[in-house]
Scaffold this active site. Structure first.
Site, PDB file in Angstrom:
ATOM      1  N   ASN A  22      21.154 -37.522  18.133  1.00  0.00           N
ATOM      2  CA  ASN A  22      21.853 -38.045  19.294  1.00  0.00           C
ATOM      3  C   ASN A  22      21.536 -39.552  19.406  1.00  0.00           C
ATOM      4  OD1 ASN A  22      22.199 -38.954  22.027  1.00  0.00           O
ATOM      5  ND2 ASN A  22      22.498 -36.825  22.635  1.00  0.00           N
ATOM      6  N   ARG A  73      22.277 -54.879  28.433  1.00  0.00           N
ATOM      7  CA  ARG A  73      22.699 -56.278  28.412  1.00  0.00           C
ATOM      8  C   ARG A  73      24.221 -56.444  28.514  1.00  0.00           C
ATOM      9  NH1 ARG A  73      19.009 -60.452  26.838  1.00  0.00           N
ATOM     10  NH2 ARG A  73      17.347 -59.983  28.280  1.00  0.00           N
ATOM     11  N   HIS A  97      -5.779  -2.520  -3.426  1.00  0.00           N
ATOM     12  CA  HIS A  97      -6.744  -3.541  -3.866  1.00  0.00           C
ATOM     13  C   HIS A  97      -8.172  -3.014  -3.868  1.00  0.00           C
ATOM     14  CE1 HIS A  97      -7.784  -4.253   0.403  1.00  0.00           C
ATOM     15  NE2 HIS A  97      -6.503  -3.957   0.587  1.00  0.00           N
ATOM     16  N   ASP A 134      22.745 -41.690  21.701  1.00  0.00           N
ATOM     17  CA  ASP A 134      23.070 -42.225  23.035  1.00  0.00           C
ATOM     18  C   ASP A 134      22.190 -43.411  23.428  1.00  0.00           C
ATOM     19  OD1 ASP A 134      24.843 -40.172  23.312  1.00  0.00           O
ATOM     20  OD2 ASP A 134      23.684 -39.059  24.815  1.00  0.00           O
ATOM     21  N   HIS A 135      20.875 -43.290  23.096  1.00  0.00           N
ATOM     22  CA  HIS A 135      19.966 -44.302  23.640  1.00  0.00           C
ATOM     23  C   HIS A 135      19.991 -45.628  22.885  1.00  0.00           C
ATOM     24  CE1 HIS A 135      19.047 -41.713  26.792  1.00  0.00           C
ATOM     25  NE2 HIS A 135      18.519 -40.790  26.019  1.00  0.00           N
ATOM     26  N   GLU A 177      23.870 -23.784  22.417  1.00  0.00           N
ATOM     27  CA  GLU A 177      22.715 -24.656  22.164  1.00  0.00           C
ATOM     28  C   GLU A 177      21.659 -24.276  23.188  1.00  0.00           C
ATOM     29  OE1 GLU A 177      23.296 -28.952  21.829  1.00  0.00           O
ATOM     30  OE2 GLU A 177      21.240 -29.252  22.542  1.00  0.00           O
ATOM     31  N   HIS A 208      16.923 -30.712  23.241  1.00  0.00           N
ATOM     32  CA  HIS A 208      16.534 -31.398  24.477  1.00  0.00           C
ATOM     33  C   HIS A 208      15.024 -31.531  24.557  1.00  0.00           C
ATOM     34  CE1 HIS A 208      16.784 -33.297  28.315  1.00  0.00           C
ATOM     35  NE2 HIS A 208      18.094 -33.286  28.216  1.00  0.00           N
ATOM     36  N   GLY A 209      14.596 -32.778  24.530  1.00  0.00           N
ATOM     37  CA  GLY A 209      13.173 -33.068  24.703  1.00  0.00           C
ATOM     38  C   GLY A 209      12.316 -32.882  23.464  1.00  0.00           C
ATOM     39  N   GLU A 226      29.200 -34.347  22.953  1.00  0.00           N
ATOM     40  CA  GLU A 226      28.622 -33.675  24.110  1.00  0.00           C
ATOM     41  C   GLU A 226      29.421 -34.121  25.330  1.00  0.00           C
ATOM     42  OE1 GLU A 226      24.262 -34.106  23.957  1.00  0.00           O
ATOM     43  OE2 GLU A 226      24.418 -33.852  26.131  1.00  0.00           O
ATOM     44  N   HIS A 273      27.029 -38.287  23.796  1.00  0.00           N
ATOM     45  CA  HIS A 273      27.445 -37.709  25.079  1.00  0.00           C
ATOM     46  C   HIS A 273      28.319 -38.747  25.788  1.00  0.00           C
ATOM     47  CE1 HIS A 273      26.012 -35.631  29.073  1.00  0.00           C
ATOM     48  NE2 HIS A 273      27.330 -35.689  28.971  1.00  0.00           N
ATOM     49  N   HIS A 326      16.151 -38.798  21.968  1.00  0.00           N
ATOM     50  CA  HIS A 326      15.219 -39.751  22.559  1.00  0.00           C
ATOM     51  C   HIS A 326      13.969 -40.008  21.710  1.00  0.00           C
ATOM     52  CE1 HIS A 326      12.364 -41.351  25.564  1.00  0.00           C
ATOM     53  NE2 HIS A 326      13.450 -41.949  26.030  1.00  0.00           N
ATOM     54  N   ARG A 378      27.552 -44.381  31.147  1.00  0.00           N
ATOM     55  CA  ARG A 378      26.322 -45.172  31.275  1.00  0.00           C
ATOM     56  C   ARG A 378      25.792 -45.646  29.914  1.00  0.00           C
ATOM     57  NH1 ARG A 378      22.042 -40.659  33.273  1.00  0.00           N
ATOM     58  NH2 ARG A 378      23.660 -40.291  34.807  1.00  0.00           N
ATOM     59  N   HIS A 379      26.104 -44.898  28.851  1.00  0.00           N
ATOM     60  CA  HIS A 379      25.672 -45.382  27.529  1.00  0.00           C
ATOM     61  C   HIS A 379      26.837 -45.375  26.533  1.00  0.00           C
ATOM     62  CE1 HIS A 379      24.957 -41.065  27.341  1.00  0.00           C
ATOM     63  NE2 HIS A 379      23.735 -41.124  27.849  1.00  0.00           N
ATOM     64  N   HIS A 419       0.844  -1.209   0.000  1.00  0.00           N
ATOM     65  CA  HIS A 419       0.000   0.000   0.000  1.00  0.00           C
ATOM     66  C   HIS A 419       0.873   1.251   0.000  1.00  0.00           C
ATOM     67  CE1 HIS A 419      -4.152  -1.157   0.129  1.00  0.00           C
ATOM     68  NE2 HIS A 419      -3.989  -1.981   1.160  1.00  0.00           N
ATOM     69  N   ARG A 460      29.613 -39.603  28.816  1.00  0.00           N
ATOM     70  CA  ARG A 460      29.455 -39.233  30.232  1.00  0.00           C
ATOM     71  C   ARG A 460      30.595 -39.798  31.064  1.00  0.00           C
ATOM     72  NH1 ARG A 460      24.945 -37.583  32.891  1.00  0.00           N
ATOM     73  NH2 ARG A 460      23.269 -36.845  31.557  1.00  0.00           N
ATOM     74  N   THR A 476      18.961 -37.401  32.763  1.00  0.00           N
ATOM     75  CA  THR A 476      19.435 -36.770  31.534  1.00  0.00           C
ATOM     76  C   THR A 476      19.894 -35.366  31.923  1.00  0.00           C
ATOM     77  OG1 THR A 476      18.812 -36.081  29.296  1.00  0.00           O
ATOM     78  CG2 THR A 476      17.075 -35.987  30.955  1.00  0.00           C
ATOM     79  N   THR A 477      20.511 -34.647  30.994  1.00  0.00           N
ATOM     80  CA  THR A 477      20.981 -33.293  31.317  1.00  0.00           C
ATOM     81  C   THR A 477      19.796 -32.458  31.801  1.00  0.00           C
ATOM     82  OG1 THR A 477      22.429 -33.602  29.432  1.00  0.00           O
ATOM     83  CG2 THR A 477      22.415 -31.425  30.419  1.00  0.00           C
TER      84      THR A 477
HETATM   85  N1  PXP Z   1      21.102 -31.504  23.607  1.00  0.00           N
HETATM   86  C1  PXP Z   1      21.731 -31.778  24.767  1.00  0.00           C
HETATM   87  C2  PXP Z   1      22.735 -30.799  25.262  1.00  0.00           C
HETATM   88  C3  PXP Z   1      21.456 -32.946  25.486  1.00  0.00           C
HETATM   89  O1  PXP Z   1      22.077 -33.186  26.653  1.00  0.00           O
HETATM   90  C4  PXP Z   1      20.525 -33.857  24.954  1.00  0.00           C
HETATM   91  C5  PXP Z   1      20.256 -35.141  25.681  1.00  0.00           C
HETATM   92  O2  PXP Z   1      21.351 -35.973  25.598  1.00  0.00           O
HETATM   93  C6  PXP Z   1      19.903 -33.532  23.727  1.00  0.00           C
HETATM   94  C7  PXP Z   1      20.190 -32.337  23.098  1.00  0.00           C
HETATM   95  C8  PXP Z   1      18.907 -34.441  23.109  1.00  0.00           C
HETATM   96  O3  PXP Z   1      17.797 -34.525  23.917  1.00  0.00           O
HETATM   97  P1  PXP Z   1      16.682 -35.609  23.619  1.00  0.00           P
HETATM   98  O4  PXP Z   1      17.345 -36.951  23.743  1.00  0.00           O
HETATM   99  O5  PXP Z   1      15.656 -35.349  24.652  1.00  0.00           O
HETATM  100  O6  PXP Z   1      16.196 -35.357  22.222  1.00  0.00           O
END
Ligand code: PXP
Length: 398
Positions: free
Chosen positions: A162, A173, A127, A164-165, A306, A346-347, A225, A198, A369, A204-205, A121, A200, A255-256
């Site tokens: 990530n 096991r 219009h 880790d899991h 991050e 995260h999450g 990480e 990560h 995760h 642990r993983h 405009h 640690r 977790t963190t």
């Molecule tokens: N970023 C950081 C710094 C973390 O510590 C984690 C968990 O390991 C993630 C991202 C990923 O988080 P999520 O597994 O909940 O997706």
């Protein structure tokens, strides 16, 4: 060019990302060849808009946007002054929020559409003058928004996964399967831009063997990480990951739990960053969306931050989630403006990721995760591709 953005205090409950609006307005002015002009943007609530609409257009209701070209009704000699003033765009954020919900789009996407409309405009399109002009204005609007979408495509948010899991299941096991190294390869083949692990202190993983094999096999980018503990720093210095993300680490946490207190340990973290940088490893600091932590991260020479998305993901009401989201958006904007590169994570899951991916200040999301959980049912390849699709689609809008 100067963009004067005024947000009335009555609008503050909408948590407006002012930097994003300014950057988008600058982009729109550039696309229309008026980047050397000044523009005034005023965001008001419905009540003020209603009064303005009554005064200027004799209409007894609020509207979404009003535009006032600076030369409207001016003396013919005004143009000769050569002033580079476009005029004013006034937007009701209450109406914008309602329209965004009706059209199922983000609030900021709607605001940007209204700025585009208002700017056209100011540039003389209208219009309301004729059907032909309405069509032309609509076509130009669509063209600009399409171009904006493409401009965003080139800055699409990346996905780092990530794994880790996968190691968590293996460690349950104490054998060799499933292997996070194989998982990383599948993630990469499915389109991930990077792999995060990560290491640690309690192992642990992820194990030392994993990071070394990953270093050899990863084709994209390895983000290690880690806590800023001496023995882990020494491993990182030898391993040379593509980047390292420093996180607070507590032995008893699942977790963190929160971001780093950077401002409270500038000396220690600054020295770690220095050491890592000298070995050619850029450092990211995992922080809450908090201005104090962003400023401290910048001050001690972090390359990335991050931003912790945990509170946003864990929110138990829409209102709380919106509030946490805006904190992240503002923190990302602040970090970006300081010149930091910005990641987030995260999450995040298949519901919460889209809004974060739509923030164009964020370069990469770190997600673990949710993807590994889905992979149990769908397979890892599909779980990664589904998340990629969400990110790709989200980073094209807003
Ligand atoms: N970023 C950081 C710094 C973390 O510590 C984690 C968990 O390991 C993630 C991202 C990923 O988080 P999520 O597994 O909940 O997706």
């Amino acid at each position: 060019m100067t963009i004067e953005l005024t947000i009335r205090p009555t609008c503050h409950h909408h948590r407006i990302n002012r930097e994003l609006l300014i950057r988008r307005s600058q982009w729109l002015m550039q696309q229309n060849g008026v980047q050397d002009h000044n523009l005034s943007l005023l965001l008001v609530d419905d009540q003020e808009m209603k009064a303005l609409n009554l005064h200027w257009r004799n209409k007894h209701k609020p509207t979404n946007v009003l535009s006032f070209p600076s030369d409207e009704g001016a003396h013919p000699g005004f143009a000769q002054l050569g002033l580079k003033e476009l005029g004013d765009i006034i937007i009701s954020v209450d109406t914008a929020a309602r329209e965004a919900a009706q059209h199922n789009e983000t609030f900021h996407h709607r605001l940007i559409w209204l700025i585009t409309h208002g700017l056209l405009h100011l540039l003389g399109m209208d219009h309301e003058r004729s059907e032909g002009e309405a069509e032309a204005m609509h076509a130009r609007e669509q063209q600009l928004l399409q171009q904006l979408k493409h401009a965003k495509d080139s800055t699409m948010t990346h996905l780092a996964i990530n794994v880790d899991h996968v190691a968590t299941i293996r460690q349950a096991r104490g054998i060799t399967e499933p292997d996070p190294v194989a998982a990383a390869a599948i993630c990469e083949l499915a389109g991930a831009s990077g792999i995060v692990v990560h290491l640690r202190e309690d192992r642990r993983h992820i194990q030392d063997r994993d990071v070394h094999v990953l270093r050899e096999t990863i084709k994209t980018k390895l983000n290690l990480e880690m806590g800023a503990a001496r023995d882990i720093i020494d491993i990182a210095l030898r391993l040379k990951p593509d980047m390292a993300t420093l996180v607070p680490e507590k032995r008893r946490e699942l977790t963190t739990e929160g971001g780093l207190n950077v401002s409270g340990q500038k000396k220690k973290l600054g020295a770690t960053i220095e050491e890592m940088n000298q070995a050619g490893i850029p450092v990211s600091l995992f922080i809450d969306p908090d201005s104090k932590q962003i400023k401290a991260s910048h001050a001690i020479g972090a390359t990335f931050v991050e931003i912790h998305t945990g509170r946003y993901c864990d929110a138990t009401s829409e209102q709380e989630r919106d509030m946490e989201f805006e904190l992240i958006a503002q923190a990302a904007e602040e970090a970006y403006d300081l010149g930091l590169r910005v990641n987030a994570g995260h999450g995040l899951d298949y519901q919460t990721t889209a809004r974060i991916a739509a923030l164009d200040t964020i370069e990469e999301l770190s997600i673990g995760h949710a993807i590994i959980t889905r992979a149990v049912f769908t397979g890892l390849d599909q779980a990664v591709r589904e998340m990629q699709k969400i990110i790709r689609e989200a980073s094209r809008i807003a």
